[in-house]
Design a protein around this motif. Structure first.
Motif, mmCIF file in Angstrom:
data_model
loop_
_atom_site.group_PDB
_atom_site.id
_atom_site.type_symbol
_atom_site.label_atom_id
_atom_site.label_comp_id
_atom_site.label_asym_id
_atom_site.label_seq_id
_atom_site.Cartn_x
_atom_site.Cartn_y
_atom_site.Cartn_z
ATOM 1 N N THR A 15 0.879 -1.077 -0.100
ATOM 2 C CA THR A 15 0.065 -0.014 0.070
ATOM 3 C C THR A 15 1.017 1.208 0.019
ATOM 4 O OG1 THR A 15 -1.212 -1.475 1.787
ATOM 5 C CG2 THR A 15 -1.919 0.895 0.978
ATOM 6 N N GLY A 16 0.820 2.049 -0.923
ATOM 7 C CA GLY A 16 1.415 3.265 -1.063
ATOM 8 C C GLY A 16 2.917 3.356 -0.894
ATOM 9 N N VAL A 17 3.333 2.267 -1.735
ATOM 10 C CA VAL A 17 4.905 2.102 -1.624
ATOM 11 C C VAL A 17 5.536 2.977 -2.561
ATOM 12 C CG1 VAL A 17 6.698 0.479 -2.498
ATOM 13 C CG2 VAL A 17 4.728 -0.144 -0.878
ATOM 14 N N ARG A 18 6.642 3.568 -2.077
ATOM 15 C CA ARG A 18 7.434 4.654 -2.843
ATOM 16 C C ARG A 18 8.982 4.124 -2.797
ATOM 17 N NH1 ARG A 18 5.255 9.309 -4.073
ATOM 18 N NH2 ARG A 18 2.810 9.552 -3.276
ATOM 19 N N LYS A 19 9.652 4.566 -3.817
ATOM 20 C CA LYS A 19 11.017 4.283 -3.643
ATOM 21 C C LYS A 19 11.713 5.485 -4.856
ATOM 22 C CE LYS A 19 15.138 2.470 -3.189
ATOM 23 N NZ LYS A 19 15.652 2.111 -1.837
ATOM 24 N N SER A 20 12.628 6.322 -4.059
ATOM 25 C CA SER A 20 13.396 6.965 -4.978
ATOM 26 C C SER A 20 14.793 6.725 -4.828
ATOM 27 C CB SER A 20 13.230 8.396 -4.607
ATOM 28 O OG SER A 20 11.707 8.627 -3.864
ATOM 29 N N PHE A 21 15.479 7.213 -6.097
ATOM 30 C CA PHE A 21 16.922 7.293 -6.080
ATOM 31 C C PHE A 21 17.397 8.530 -6.167
ATOM 32 C CE2 PHE A 21 15.626 2.776 -7.664
ATOM 33 C CZ PHE A 21 16.606 2.294 -6.631
ATOM 34 N N GLY A 22 17.891 9.220 -5.181
ATOM 35 C CA GLY A 22 18.130 10.670 -5.197
ATOM 36 C C GLY A 22 16.982 11.366 -5.768
#
Lengths: 255, 411
Positions: A15-22
Motif C-alpha cells: 500500500t502506497g509504496v514509494r522508492k526514490s533514487f536521489g
C-alpha cells in the motif's frame, strides 16, 4: 481455468509504496496485491519500475515508504534473508546456479540437510526428487546430473523447483523465458502453472505478452512508477494491455 | 531433453554394465579427473624402465613414495585454493618460514618438539589468514598477494636463519617421518585398515540410501573398487616390505610418511565431500555469485581455504625438513611451482570448482616420476624442467578443453 477460490487475504499486499533514487522517483505510491494460487504478471515498459518493485519485495533494495503486509500481518523486508524467512523466493534471470554441482546440491545450497555432522545426501536427494516430481518435471534425466550438462530450460526448472523445496509462499520469476526456445518456454510456463496450482503465489515479470496471457490470472501494469491497471486476464485483451503499458490508456480513477 | 522418464533417476540405477557406460560417457563429456594422469604414470613407468635398469628397483620404488609425499602434501594444500580459482604461490615459503621458526625455537630458544611445532603451525595459520584476508576481504588478486609473500618470505627465512644459515634437524621423531619404516606387519595393517574403512563407509552410505528406499548401485561395484585398491596396495606393501638395502643393514617396510599422508588426505577428502564447509567451498569455486545468493559467507570460505592451504603446506615443510635432515633459508622456493603442476596434472581445474585431493596425490606421483626418472638417466636438470613445463602445459590445455566441452551426463 480451475478458478481456485482465492483466500480473501492476499499473500502480499503493498500500500502506497514509494522508492526514490536521489531526485528520481521510481515508485510513486504503488498498491499491489498478490494472491495464493494465482499467477500475477507484472508488465510494463523498460523503466516503469518493475525491477525496483521486485528488489523491494526481495529485500535487496528496501522501499522508502509504504506498507507491506505478508499474509495479513505488517512486515518490513530489509534484506534478502528476511524475505527468505518469510517465504519469498526470487528466481533470477541469470539463475544463480553452480554449474560444477549437481541438481540436488544446487537445490539445497546454503540450506543443506545435516545428519551427525555430515551432509545427509540420501535425504536431500529424496526431497529434491519429490519437489521435481510435484512439478511433474519430465525433462531432467537424473537428479545427480551436474548443472553444467543442463539446457537453459532445465536450469530454470531446477531454479523453480528450489523454491518449491524451500516451501516458498511467494515466488518471483524475473523474465524466466527470455533466453529460451519455443519448446523450453512451453515447459517452463507449464511449470509456473503447476507451481501456482500448489497454492503458491507467483509473480512473473515478462515482456512477452503471449506468455503472459497463457498463464496469468491477473495482469498488473506499471507505467512510470505507478500501477495503472490490475486486470483480470480473462476479461482483458492484448490491445488493452499494450495500451496501458504505453500510456495510451489510463484506468479511470487511477489518477 | 529427448528422453521422458516418469520417475527421476539418481545415477545409481542399472547394472554394472550401465554404470560403466555412464562412467565412459562422463569421461567423454570432459569429466576426466585424473585419468590422463594415471595414463601418464603407466607410460612413464614403461618408458623409464626401458631406458634405465634402476627405475623399477626396490630402492627406487621406496624413494618414489618418499619423494612424492612432500609434493603430494603441497599439491593437496594448493587444491583448497585452486578450487576457488585462486592461487597460493607463497605456500612453499610459508612452510619455509614455519620451519625456520621451528628450528629457531628448538635450537636457540631450547623449546621442546611439541611446543615448537605448535608454534610453527600457528605461524602458518596466521600467514594463511593474512593472505586470505587480503584476497577475500580487501580484494587484492591472490596472484599478486602471494607473489609478494613469496618474495618477502624468502627474505624472512634468511632473517630468521641468518645468511647461509643451515640448521640440522636432530629430533628423531621428525627425522623418522621420512627415514624410518613401519615393521612388516605395520604395512599390512595399514592396508587392512584402509580397506576396512573404505568398505565400512560404502556400507554405511548404502544403508542410509536403502533406509529411504533409494536405489543403490550394484554392490559388486564396491567389491571391484576394493579389489582394485587392495591389489595396488598389496603389491606396494609387498615390495616395500622387501629388503632394499645395498649395504649390510637391512632396510625394509613401508615408509612412515605413507600412512601419515593417507590419513591426512582421507580427513581432507572427508571434509570436502561430506561436510557443509566442503560443499560451500566447491560452490564458491563454481559460482561465487550463486553461492552468495544462497546465503553462503563467501569471504569466510575464501579465508578458510587459504588458512587450510597454509596448514597443509607446513605439513609438507615438516616432511621436507625430515627428508633432508636440515632447515635452510632456501626451502620452499621451487617446490611450490611443482605443487601447482602436480595439482593441475592430477586433474584439478584451474578454473575452480573441480578437483579432489586424490588428484593432487596422483599428479604428485607423475611429477616425482619425471624428476626421479630423468635423474636416473642422468639428464641435465634443464631437460627435467623442460619436460615438467611441457607436462603442465599439456595438463592445463586438457583442463581448458574439457571445460569448454562442458559437463557430464550423469553422476
Amino acid at each position: 481455468m480451475s478458478s481456485v477460490v482465492t483466500a480473501s487475504v492476499p499473500v502480499i499486499e503493498l500500500t502506497g509504496v514509494r522508492k526514490s533514487f536521489g531526485p528520481v522517483d521510481v515508485l510513486k505510491g504503488i498498491d499491489f496485491s498478490v494472491y495464493a494460487g494465482q499467477v500475477t504478471a507484472l508488465v510494463g515498459d523498460n523503466g516503469a519500475g518493475k525491477s525496483t518493485l521486485i528488489k523491494g519485495l526481495s529485500g535487496v533494495q528496501p522501499f522508502d515508504e509504504g506498507y507491506v503486509r505478508f499474509a495479513g500481518s505488517p512486515v518490513e523486508i530489509n534484506s534478502p534473508t528476511e524475505a527468505g524467512n518469510l517465504g519469498i523466493e526470487v528466481v533470477y534471470q541469470d539463475l544463480a546456479l553452480c554449474e560444477n554441482l549437481d541438481i540436488v546440491q544446487n537445490m539445497f545450497l546454503g540450506k543443506e540437510d545435516i545428519k551427525t555432522g555430515t551432509l545427509n545426501e540420501p535425504e536431500m536427494e529424496l526431497r529434491a526428487t519429490k519437489a521435481l516430481q510435484s512439478l511433474s518435471v519430465k525433462t531432467v534425466k537424473s537428479v545427480r546430473q551436474k548443472v553444467s550438462s543442463l539446457s537453459g530450460g532445465q536450469r530454470q526448472t531446477v531454479a523453480i523447483a528450489r523454491s518449491v523445496l524451500r516451501e516458498a509462499k511467494l515466488v518471483i520469476l524475473d523474465e524466466p523465458t527470455a533466453a529460451l526456445g519455443v519448446a523450453q518456454t512451453e515447459q517452463v510456463l507449464n511449470l509456473v502453472k503447476r507451481l501456482a496450482e500448489q497454492g503458491v503465489a507467483v509473480i512473473i515479470i515478462s515482456h512477452n505478452l503471449g506468455d503472459v496471457f497463457k498463464i496469468a490470472h491477473q495482469i498488473s501494469v506499471l507505467y512510470l512508477g505507478k500501477m495503472v491497471a490490475n486486470l483480470n486476464a480473462k476479461e482483458t485483451n492484448y490491445d488493452e494491455v499494450v495500451a496501458y503499458i504505453t500510456g495510451a490508456k489510463t484506468q479511470e480513477g487511477a489518477n | 531433453m529427448s528422453q521422458l522418464v516418469d520417475s527421476l533417476a539418481s545415477g545409481h540405477e542399472g547394472t554394472v554394465k550401465d554404470q560403466f557406460r555412464s562412467y565412459l560417457r562422463r569421461l567423454k563429456g570432459g569429466e576426466m579427473g585424473s585419468v590422463p594422469a594415471i595414463f601418464a604414470i603407466l607410460v612413464l613407468t614403461v618408458m623409464f624402465q626401458l631406458a634405465s635398469p634402476f627405475f623399477i628397483t626396490k630402492l627406487n620404488f621406496a624413494n618414489l613414495f618418499v619423494q612424492s609425499a612432500e609434493l603430494t602434501m603441497l599439491a593437496a594444500a594448493l587444491v583448497f585454493v585452486i578450487l576457488l580459482a585462486e592461487i597460493d604461490l607463497a605456500a612453499g615459503v610459508t612452510a619455509g618460514v614455519a620451519m625456520a621458526v621451528y628450528i629457531q625455537l628448538v635450537k636457540v630458544q631450547g623449546w621442546g618438539l611439541i611446543p615448537a611445532m605448535v608454534a610453527a603451525f600457528a605461524v602458518g595459520l596466521v600467514i594463511g589468514f593474512i593472505i586470505g584476508f587480503m584476497v577475500a576481504k580487501i580484494g587484492v588478486p591472490s596472484f599478486v598477494v602471494t607473489l609478494a609473500f613469496f618474495l618477502g618470505f624468502q627474505g624472512m627465512q634468511l632473517v630468521l636463519l641468518g645468511e647461509g644459515g643451515v640448521y640440522r634437524v636432530e629430533d628423531t621423531k621428525v627425522l623418522a617421518i621420512m627415514n624410518q619404516n613401519l615393521p612388516k606387519w605395520g604395512g599390512w595393517a595399514m592396508l587392512a585398515i584402509s580397506l576396512a574403512v573404505s568398505y565400512a563407509i560404502a556400507l554405511w552410505d548404502r544403508r542410509r540410501r536403502s533406509a529411504l528406499d533409494l536405489v543403490n548401485k550394484p554392490i559388486s561395484i564396491v567389491y571391484m573398487k576394493l579389489a582394485g585398491l587392495g591389489l595396488i596396495g598389496a603389491i606396494s606393501v609387498y615390495f616395500l616390505n622387501q629388503n632394499r638395502s645395498q649395504g649390510s643393514i637391512p632396510i625394509l617396510g613401508v615408509p612412515i610418511v605413507v600412512p601419515i599422508t593417507i590419513a591426512i588426505l582421507f580427513i581432507g577428502t572427508f571434509v570436502l565431500d561430506r561436510t557443509r564447509f566442503g560443499r560451500h567451498l566447491y560452490a564458491v569455486g563454481g559460482n561465487p555469485e550463486a553461492a552468495r545468493r544462497a546465503g553462503i559467507n563467501v569471504v569466510k570460505i575464501r579465508i578458510a581455504a587459504f588458512v587450510i592451504c597454509a596448514f597443509f603446506a607446513v605439513i609438507s615443510g615438516v616432511f621436507h625438513a625430515s627428508r633432508i635432515g636440515s632447515v635452510d633459508g632456501s626451502a620452499g622456493r621451487t617446490i611450490v611451482l611443482s605443487g601447482v603442476a602436480a595439482a593441475v596434472v592430477g586433474g584439478v581445474s584451474l578454473f575452480g570448482g573441480r578437483g579432489r585431493l586424490a588428484h593432487a596425490a596422483i599428479g604428485a606421483v607423475v611429477i616425482s616420476m619425471i624428476d626421479n626418472g630423468l635423474g636416473l638417466l642422468q639428464m641435465a636438470s634443464g631437460i627435467n624442467y623442460l619436460v615438467q613445463g611441457g607436462v603442465l602445459l599439456l595438463a592445463a590445455t586438457i583442463d581448458a578443453l574439457a571445460r569448454r566441452r562442458g559437463g557430464v551426463i550423469t553422476r
